[in-house]
Design an enzyme around this catalytic site. Structure first.
Site, PDB file in Angstrom:
ATOM      1  N   TYR A   1     -15.648  -3.529   6.628  1.00  0.00           N
ATOM      2  CA  TYR A   1     -14.345  -2.897   6.857  1.00  0.00           C
ATOM      3  C   TYR A   1     -13.987  -2.932   8.345  1.00  0.00           C
ATOM      4  O   TYR A   1     -12.857  -3.280   8.721  1.00  0.00           O
ATOM      5  CB  TYR A   1     -14.369  -1.453   6.357  1.00  0.00           C
ATOM      6  CG  TYR A   1     -13.097  -0.700   6.630  1.00  0.00           C
ATOM      7  CD1 TYR A   1     -11.947  -0.950   5.877  1.00  0.00           C
ATOM      8  CD2 TYR A   1     -13.027   0.251   7.645  1.00  0.00           C
ATOM      9  CE1 TYR A   1     -10.767  -0.268   6.130  1.00  0.00           C
ATOM     10  CE2 TYR A   1     -11.855   0.932   7.905  1.00  0.00           C
ATOM     11  CZ  TYR A   1     -10.725   0.672   7.147  1.00  0.00           C
ATOM     12  OH  TYR A   1      -9.560   1.343   7.411  1.00  0.00           O
TER      13      TYR A   1
ATOM     14  N   GLY B   1       0.803  -1.215   0.000  1.00  0.00           N
ATOM     15  CA  GLY B   1       0.000   0.000   0.000  1.00  0.00           C
ATOM     16  C   GLY B   1       0.833   1.260   0.000  1.00  0.00           C
ATOM     17  O   GLY B   1       0.482   2.261   0.637  1.00  0.00           O
TER      18      GLY B   1
ATOM     19  N   GLY C   1      -1.429   7.584  -0.119  1.00  0.00           N
ATOM     20  CA  GLY C   1      -1.756   7.807   1.267  1.00  0.00           C
ATOM     21  C   GLY C   1      -0.628   7.644   2.255  1.00  0.00           C
ATOM     22  O   GLY C   1       0.518   8.010   2.008  1.00  0.00           O
TER      23      GLY C   1
END
Length: 291
Positions: free
Chosen positions: A168, A14, A18
């Protein structure tokens, strides 16, 4: 910035957006031998090029991997092991949230697959490196949403019931249970495992840049002026990965550099052990089907 991470081998998922990208930039500038994991070849290569340019660090690399496919996660881990004989820090940071629960390519609910099973598959595939590297660390990104999670081992992996945010929240609860059981299994080694919540961050993840439905989009829009930058959100990640004082933590859930108590289910050692066993079975089945 000091080159205090020279010789340290770090793998982070990831890292193309971000907080992952913000953390990768800091780790690269501090001299780490860093591998970033991404799914999109063009985007991942672009981020790698940016990192090399801004850090002037030649020891940067990438791995392409579709984290929704557990066989591909195992392949990426094997590729990493073919390149490196040690792993000082593994950062499980990639994740996603969706408007509603969605079935993934391996037959598991996609939020659970990406946010938990991919963490599990990558980490367990690299355990041999982590165990033999002195003072290795595993850092996983959870969320304050864990407080709303409700894990049902019989239903959660394949259920499409409920809402996207609920799926989530449950996946982020699973991150804590995984971290606690991982730390128990690392007993007898110098390796440590912790997880953290980054707070509400202004990124393309979740509500910022994606369609979460009218109400959640509105909530995210209203919260945006009060949210953190990716650099601020990455602070606990970097601290857990590199700070000497973080070495005292074992299997903790961290917020703003402090260990905090997660919700009740996250503290259940039997649930953590049972989730580990189930995750082993699910990953093995997915990999066997792909072979």
């Amino acid at each position: 910035m000091t080159q205090d991470l020279l010789g340290k081998v770090i793998l982070i998922t990831g890292a193309t957006d971000g907080i992952g990208k913000a953390a990768a930039a800091v780790l690269a500038r501090r001299g780490a031998t860093l591998t970033i994991v991404g799914r999109d070849k063009q985007k991942t290569e672009k981020v790698l090029s940016e990192l090399k340019s801004t850090s002037e660090n030649p020891n940067l690399d990438l791995l392409l991997c579709d984290l929704s496919r557990l066989a591909d996660v195992r392949r990426a881990a094997e590729e990493f092991k073919a390149r490196h004989e040690r792993l000082d820090v593994l950062v499980n940071n990639a994740g996603a949230t969706f408007k509603k629960p969605t079935m993934g390519p391996d037959g598991f609910e996609l939020t659970f697959a990406l946010n938990h099973l991919a963490y599990f598959q990558l980490t367990t595939s690299l355990l041999d490196l982590l165990r033999k590297t002195p003072d290795a660390r595993v850092v996983s990104t959870s969320s304050s949403m864990q407080a709303r999670g409700k894990l049902d081992l019989a239903k959660t992996p394949t259920s499409l019931a409920g809402s996207g945010p609920a799926a989530y929240a449950t996946s982020k609860l699973a991150n804590i249970l995984f971290t606690r059981e991982l730390q128990r299994r690392l007993g007898g080694t110098t390796a440590i495992a912790n997880c953290f919540e980054p707070g509400t961050v202004r990124t393309q993840f979740g509500g910022f840049g994606s369609d979460q439905g009218f109400l959640l989009n509105l909530v995210y829009t209203l919260a945006k002026p009060f949210s953190s930058t990716p650099e601020q959100g990455a602070d606990s990640l970097i601290w857990l990965a590199t700070a000497p004082e973080a070495a005292t933590l074992r299997g903790e859930y961290v917020s703003k550099r402090r260990a905090v108590t997660p919700q009740k289910q996250a503290l259940d050692p039997k649930l953590a052990a049972d989730l580990w066993t189930l995750s082993e079975e699910l990953c093995a089945k997915a990999v066997a089907r792909a072979d």
